[in-house]
Design an enzyme around this catalytic site. Structure first.
Site, PDB file in Angstrom:
ATOM      1  N   TYR A  91      51.212  49.620  65.687  1.00 25.88           N
ATOM      2  CA  TYR A  91      51.128  50.099  64.309  1.00 25.88           C
ATOM      3  C   TYR A  91      50.547  51.505  64.233  1.00 25.88           C
ATOM      4  CZ  TYR A  91      50.456  49.464  59.242  1.00 25.88           C
ATOM      5  OH  TYR A  91      50.521  49.559  57.873  1.00 25.88           O
ATOM      6  N   SER A 185      51.458  43.989  69.617  1.00 26.73           N
ATOM      7  CA  SER A 185      51.044  44.044  68.222  1.00 26.73           C
ATOM      8  C   SER A 185      52.251  44.262  67.308  1.00 26.73           C
ATOM      9  CB  SER A 185      49.966  45.107  68.045  1.00 26.73           C
ATOM     10  OG  SER A 185      49.369  45.023  66.779  1.00 26.73           O
ATOM     11  N   GLN A 186      52.298  45.355  66.537  1.00 28.79           N
ATOM     12  CA  GLN A 186      53.486  45.604  65.739  1.00 28.79           C
ATOM     13  C   GLN A 186      54.729  45.606  66.618  1.00 28.79           C
ATOM     14  OE1 GLN A 186      54.537  48.916  62.493  1.00 28.79           O
ATOM     15  NE2 GLN A 186      54.711  49.725  64.575  1.00 28.79           N
ATOM     16  N   ASP A 271      40.964  37.600  69.129  1.00 28.39           N
ATOM     17  CA  ASP A 271      41.712  38.582  68.363  1.00 28.39           C
ATOM     18  C   ASP A 271      41.516  38.339  66.867  1.00 28.39           C
ATOM     19  OD1 ASP A 271      43.534  40.347  67.263  1.00 28.39           O
ATOM     20  OD2 ASP A 271      45.158  39.825  68.634  1.00 28.39           O
ATOM     21  N   HIS A 300      42.325  41.890  70.644  1.00 24.63           N
ATOM     22  CA  HIS A 300      43.696  42.316  70.357  1.00 24.63           C
ATOM     23  C   HIS A 300      44.391  42.913  71.575  1.00 24.63           C
ATOM     24  CE1 HIS A 300      46.980  43.025  67.723  1.00 24.63           C
ATOM     25  NE2 HIS A 300      46.910  44.345  67.791  1.00 24.63           N
TER      26      HIS A 300
END
Length: 326
Positions: A91, A185-186, A271, A300
Site C-alpha cells: 500500500y 499486504s496490498q 499482525d 505484518h
C-alpha cells in the site's frame, strides 16, 4: 502479544463474508470491457550496470485502456520461454527503480512488477497515474469511489492486475502456461484477486494479505489502512450500507472461492494491520490446493525473507496449466 485469535481459534474460524449478487457478472463485464480496450504491450530496454539481469520498462493497457507501467526483469542467460512471476506491491508504494527486486529474475524467472495506479508517493516511487476521479474520500486510496462498485478505486487496480497477466503471456520470452502471482499486504490482496479472476495460473503466494475478510478486519483492528474506512464511515454515517455493499465485490474471500491455482498463504500472529483471522478467512475459503504458514512472533512482516524462500520452492514445482481462450 497476539493481536487476534490464537492458533486453534484461527484454524476453527470461518469468515462471515456474504457474497453479493452478481459478483461474477460484474467482474466478467469489467474484464471484457478492459480487454476490448486493447493495446499491445510496449517494451523499452533500460540501460543498467547489471550483468546477470536485463531490465525493461513495460507499458500495457489496463482498466479503460489506461497505460500502466511495470518493470520486466529477465535473466540475461536464458534458453527458451521462461516461467513468469507477476508481483504486486504494498500500500502506497510504487514499482521503485530498475535495480530493486532482483530475486525472481536471479532465480530464472521472467519477473513483472506492476505499478499500482496513483500510488508511489509514500514509498518506492511510481510512474502510473490514475486518471479517474472520485467523490469525497478519506486521505489514502481505500475509500476512493467506495460508495459504488462501478467507481471504486480497486475495480481499476484489480483489472490492471489481470491485464498485467494478459500482457506477460504475450511475450516471446514467457511460457504462458507457467505464470504465477505474488505479493505482500496490498500486493497479496491484488494477487489473490488475480488468482480468483484468472483461472489458469500456475501458483499464487499471498503474504499478510490486505483486503480480505474486510468486515472482520474492521471489527478487530483500528490501524491504517483499514482506519481509512472507519474514518470515512464515521463522517458519512448514511453511506455504510452502500460502502459495505461495494466492498463485497472486492473482498479476497470472494476471490479465494474461485481461485484454482495452488495457493500459499503466510501470516504473522501479531499482525495488527492485516489481522491473521482475515488471512485465515481467505485461506479456508480458497478453492484450489492450499497451504498456510504462521509466524508466532511476527507482525505484518510475517515470515519476511523466509516467505520468499518458501515461494521460490513452491513455484519451482508448480505444474504448467492449460490456457483458457479469452
Amino acid at each position: 502479544m497476539l493481536s487476534d485469535l490464537d492458533l486453534p481459534g484461527l484454524h476453527a474460524y470461518r469468515s462471515g463474508y456474504r457474497e453479493p449478487e452478481g459478483f461474477d457478472a460484474f467482474w466478467d463485464a469489467t474484464l471484457t470491457e478492459a480487454r476490448a480496450a486493447g493495446g499491445d504491450p510496449v517494451l523499452t530496454p533500460v540501460r543498467t550496470e547489471l550483468r546477470t539481469v536485463e531490465v525493461y520498462d513495460l507499458v500495457f493497457a489496463g482498466y479503460g485502456g489506461h497505460p500502466v507501467h511495470a518493470w520486466l526483469r529477465l535473466p540475461a542467460e536464458r534458453g527458451g520461454p521462461l516461467p513468469a512471476v507477476v508481483q504486486f506491491h504494498g500500500y502506497g508504494s510504487g514499482r521503485g527503480g530498475p535495480y530493486d527486486d532482483l530475486v525472481w529474475a536471479s532465480a530464472g524467472y521472467a519477473h513483472l512488477l506492476m505499478d499500482t495506479r496513483g500510488q508511489g508517493g509514500a514509498h518506492a516511487g511510481g510512474d502510473t497515474a490514475d486518471p479517474v476521479g472520485s467523490g469525497p474520500a478519506y486521505p489514502g486510496f481505500l475509500t476512493r469511489g467506495v460508495e459504488d462498485k462501478e467507481t471504486y478505486y480497486y475495480r481499476r487496480v484489480f483489472t490492471d492486475a489481470v491485464r498485467a497477466i494478459d500482457a506477460v503471456r504475450t511475450l516471446d520470452t514467457v511460457n504462458p502456461a507457467r505464470v504465477a502471482v505474488t505479493g505482500n499486504s496490498q500486493g497479496a490482496g491484488i494477487a489473490l484477486a488475480a488468482a480468483g479472476l484468472v483461472p489458469d495460473l500456475a501458483a499464487g503466494h499471498f503474504q499478510a494479505p490486505f483486503l480480505t475478510d474486510i468486515r472482520r478486519a474492521l471489527a478487530v483492528t483500528g490501524t491504517f489502512p483499514y482506519a481509512e474506512l472507519t474514518g470515512y464511515l464515521g463522517a458519512r454515517r448514511h453511506a455504510a450500507d452502500a460502502v459495505l455493499s461495494t466492498l463485497g465485490y472486492f473482498d479476497g474471500v470472494g476471490f479465494a472461492r474461485r481461485a484454482q491455482a495452488p495457493g500459499h498463504f503466510s501470516t504473522g500472529l501479531m499482525d495488527d494491520i492485516c489481522p491473521p483471522s482475515t488471512a485465515f478467512g481467505a485461506y479456508h475459503a480458497y478453492r484450489g490446493p492450499k497451504s498456510i504458514r504462521t509466524w508466532e512472533f511476527n507482525g505484518h512482516e510475517a515470515g519476511g525473507a523466509q516467505d520468499v524462500a518458501d515461494a521460490l520452492a513452491a513455484f519451482r514445482s508448480a505444474p504448467a496449466q492449460e490456457i483458457e481462450e479469452r
